[in-house]
Design a protein around this motif. Structure first.
Motif, PDB file in Angstrom:
ATOM      1  N   ARG A   1      -4.761  40.554 112.929  1.00  0.00           N
ATOM      2  CA  ARG A   1      -6.015  41.162 113.103  1.00  0.00           C
ATOM      3  C   ARG A   1      -7.057  40.584 113.848  1.00  0.00           C
ATOM      4  NH1 ARG A   1      -4.258  42.965 108.379  1.00  0.00           N
ATOM      5  NH2 ARG A   1      -4.066  45.079 107.856  1.00  0.00           N
ATOM      6  N   ILE A   2      -7.755  41.096 114.677  1.00  0.00           N
ATOM      7  CA  ILE A   2      -8.984  40.604 115.385  1.00  0.00           C
ATOM      8  C   ILE A   2     -10.265  40.843 114.538  1.00  0.00           C
ATOM      9  CG2 ILE A   2     -10.235  40.350 117.603  1.00  0.00           C
ATOM     10  CD1 ILE A   2      -7.664  40.897 119.029  1.00  0.00           C
ATOM     11  N   VAL A   3     -10.903  40.092 114.140  1.00  0.00           N
ATOM     12  CA  VAL A   3     -12.207  40.466 113.218  1.00  0.00           C
ATOM     13  C   VAL A   3     -13.360  39.945 114.051  1.00  0.00           C
ATOM     14  CG1 VAL A   3     -13.197  40.125 111.211  1.00  0.00           C
ATOM     15  CG2 VAL A   3     -10.676  39.992 111.385  1.00  0.00           C
ATOM     16  N   ALA A   4     -14.163  40.678 114.117  1.00  0.00           N
ATOM     17  CA  ALA A   4     -15.529  40.446 114.669  1.00  0.00           C
ATOM     18  C   ALA A   4     -16.617  40.894 113.477  1.00  0.00           C
ATOM     19  CB  ALA A   4     -15.986  41.542 115.850  1.00  0.00           C
ATOM     20  N   TYR A   5     -17.441  39.954 113.466  1.00  0.00           N
ATOM     21  CA  TYR A   5     -18.710  39.900 112.379  1.00  0.00           C
ATOM     22  C   TYR A   5     -19.916  39.607 112.680  1.00  0.00           C
ATOM     23  CZ  TYR A   5     -18.075  34.988 112.257  1.00  0.00           C
ATOM     24  OH  TYR A   5     -18.183  33.677 112.906  1.00  0.00           O
ATOM     25  N   ARG A   6     -20.845  39.993 112.075  1.00  0.00           N
ATOM     26  CA  ARG A   6     -22.305  39.654 112.000  1.00  0.00           C
ATOM     27  C   ARG A   6     -23.041  39.742 110.916  1.00  0.00           C
ATOM     28  NH1 ARG A   6     -25.263  41.201 117.146  1.00  0.00           N
ATOM     29  NH2 ARG A   6     -27.498  40.428 116.617  1.00  0.00           N
ATOM     30  N   GLU A   7     -23.655  38.679 110.616  1.00  0.00           N
ATOM     31  CA  GLU A   7     -24.705  38.843 109.381  1.00  0.00           C
ATOM     32  C   GLU A   7     -25.632  39.374 109.911  1.00  0.00           C
ATOM     33  OE1 GLU A   7     -26.197  35.632 106.153  1.00  0.00           O
ATOM     34  OE2 GLU A   7     -25.542  34.811 107.949  1.00  0.00           O
ATOM     35  N   LEU A   8     -26.070  40.532 109.230  1.00  0.00           N
ATOM     36  CA  LEU A   8     -27.428  40.916 109.537  1.00  0.00           C
ATOM     37  C   LEU A   8     -28.649  40.191 108.860  1.00  0.00           C
ATOM     38  CD1 LEU A   8     -26.337  44.760 108.969  1.00  0.00           C
ATOM     39  CD2 LEU A   8     -26.494  43.404 111.245  1.00  0.00           C
ATOM     40  N   SER A   9     -29.596  39.892 109.669  1.00  0.00           N
ATOM     41  CA  SER A   9     -30.719  39.068 109.026  1.00  0.00           C
ATOM     42  C   SER A   9     -31.692  39.710 108.313  1.00  0.00           C
ATOM     43  CB  SER A   9     -31.727  38.397 110.320  1.00  0.00           C
ATOM     44  OG  SER A   9     -32.001  39.308 111.265  1.00  0.00           O
ATOM     45  N   ASP A  10     -32.116  41.111 108.565  1.00  0.00           N
ATOM     46  CA  ASP A  10     -32.859  41.682 107.664  1.00  0.00           C
ATOM     47  C   ASP A  10     -32.332  42.522 106.531  1.00  0.00           C
ATOM     48  OD1 ASP A  10     -34.747  41.502 109.913  1.00  0.00           O
ATOM     49  OD2 ASP A  10     -34.383  43.255 110.942  1.00  0.00           O
ATOM     50  N   PHE A  11     -31.159  42.426 106.608  1.00  0.00           N
ATOM     51  CA  PHE A  11     -30.489  42.784 105.314  1.00  0.00           C
ATOM     52  C   PHE A  11     -29.383  41.945 104.662  1.00  0.00           C
ATOM     53  CE2 PHE A  11     -31.202  46.456 108.436  1.00  0.00           C
ATOM     54  CZ  PHE A  11     -31.881  47.256 107.407  1.00  0.00           C
ATOM     55  N   PRO A  12     -29.259  42.084 103.250  1.00  0.00           N
ATOM     56  CA  PRO A  12     -28.312  40.980 102.808  1.00  0.00           C
ATOM     57  C   PRO A  12     -26.878  41.582 102.931  1.00  0.00           C
ATOM     58  CG  PRO A  12     -29.186  42.692 101.077  1.00  0.00           C
ATOM     59  CD  PRO A  12     -29.803  43.063 102.246  1.00  0.00           C
ATOM     60  N   VAL A  13     -26.427  41.901 104.159  1.00  0.00           N
ATOM     61  CA  VAL A  13     -25.213  42.350 104.269  1.00  0.00           C
ATOM     62  C   VAL A  13     -24.286  41.729 105.440  1.00  0.00           C
ATOM     63  CG1 VAL A  13     -24.026  44.894 105.158  1.00  0.00           C
ATOM     64  CG2 VAL A  13     -25.967  44.723 103.663  1.00  0.00           C
ATOM     65  N   ILE A  14     -23.185  41.761 105.557  1.00  0.00           N
ATOM     66  CA  ILE A  14     -22.221  41.059 106.856  1.00  0.00           C
ATOM     67  C   ILE A  14     -21.761  42.141 107.053  1.00  0.00           C
ATOM     68  CG2 ILE A  14     -20.695  39.481 107.535  1.00  0.00           C
ATOM     69  CD1 ILE A  14     -21.591  37.739 105.046  1.00  0.00           C
ATOM     70  N   ALA A  15     -21.565  42.633 108.540  1.00  0.00           N
ATOM     71  CA  ALA A  15     -20.889  43.881 109.052  1.00  0.00           C
ATOM     72  C   ALA A  15     -19.521  43.145 109.759  1.00  0.00           C
ATOM     73  CB  ALA A  15     -21.388  44.561 110.235  1.00  0.00           C
ATOM     74  N   ALA A  16     -18.438  43.664 109.296  1.00  0.00           N
ATOM     75  CA  ALA A  16     -17.177  43.097 109.766  1.00  0.00           C
ATOM     76  C   ALA A  16     -16.363  44.421 110.339  1.00  0.00           C
ATOM     77  CB  ALA A  16     -16.574  42.477 108.872  1.00  0.00           C
TER      78      ALA A  16
END
Length: 193
Positions: free
Chosen positions: A54-69
């Motif tokens: 799989r190709i995985v793209a991710y981003r840690e959201l600075s305003d929320f305690p969440v990582i979107a992948a």
């Protein structure tokens, strides 16, 4: 697959197609190692769990305690590229075949023209050997061929007469009379020749 994760590696929800599952610990996963190195990025997951890369793209959201992948199978991601490549190869092959056919037809026409030229040259050499004066003119009455016997009998070389009319050469002293006879013949009222 879309995965919102907590920063500690617990996923909130995992959606695969129409199926959604909740809460699982992936703190030791490649995704968490990647996030620890960079807040935003992408990588290829080798599919150790299910065998699908799989190709995985991710981003840690600075305003929320969440990582979107977001992950998609490598095959699905590359399918449009592979389809375009197949289309390019197909079109390239067809164009190459068309060019080859045009070249083949051109070569065949060239060989045919060379044979025709050779035959004409042979025939012209036979005409040059004839004892009679042989002259050929086009539809405009201008001379296009003058053999050696014509040169010998009339005294003009082919170079001197080609492009001129027979009437200009042989009947220059009585050109008006020749023109009148030709016009009468063409009109059908002249003598039969």
């Amino acid at each position: 697959e879309t995965v919102p994760l907590g920063r500690r590696g617990l996923w909130r929800a995992l959606r695969r197609g129409a199926v959604t599952s909740f809460g699982s610990d992936i703190s030791g996963s490649q995704l968490m190692r990647e996030v620890a190195a960079r807040r935003i990025g992408r990588y290829v997951d080798e599919g150790d769990q299910d065998g699908h890369r799989r190709i995985v793209a991710y981003r840690e959201l600075s305003d929320f305690p969440v990582i979107a992948a977001v992950a998609t199978s490598e095959a699905a991601a590359l399918a449009p590229v592979e389809q375009r490549a197949r289309t390019y190869y197909t079109v390239g092959t067809l164009v190459s075949v068309a060019i080859a056919l045009v070249c083949l037809v051109g070569a065949l026409l060239l060989v045919r023209q060379q044979r025709t030229n050779r035959r004409l040259t042979e025939q012209a050499s036979l005409l040059d050997e004839a004892q009679d004066a042989i002259m050929v003119s086009g539809l405009d009455d201008r001379l296009t061929y003058w053999n050696r016997s014509a040169e010998r009998l009339y005294g003009w070389t082919a170079h001197e007469v080609l492009g001129r009319t027979v009437a200009d050469l042989l009947y220059a002293h009585d050109r008006p009379g020749v023109d009148a006879a030709i016009d009468a013949f063409n009109a059908g009222s002249g003598p039969d020749l």
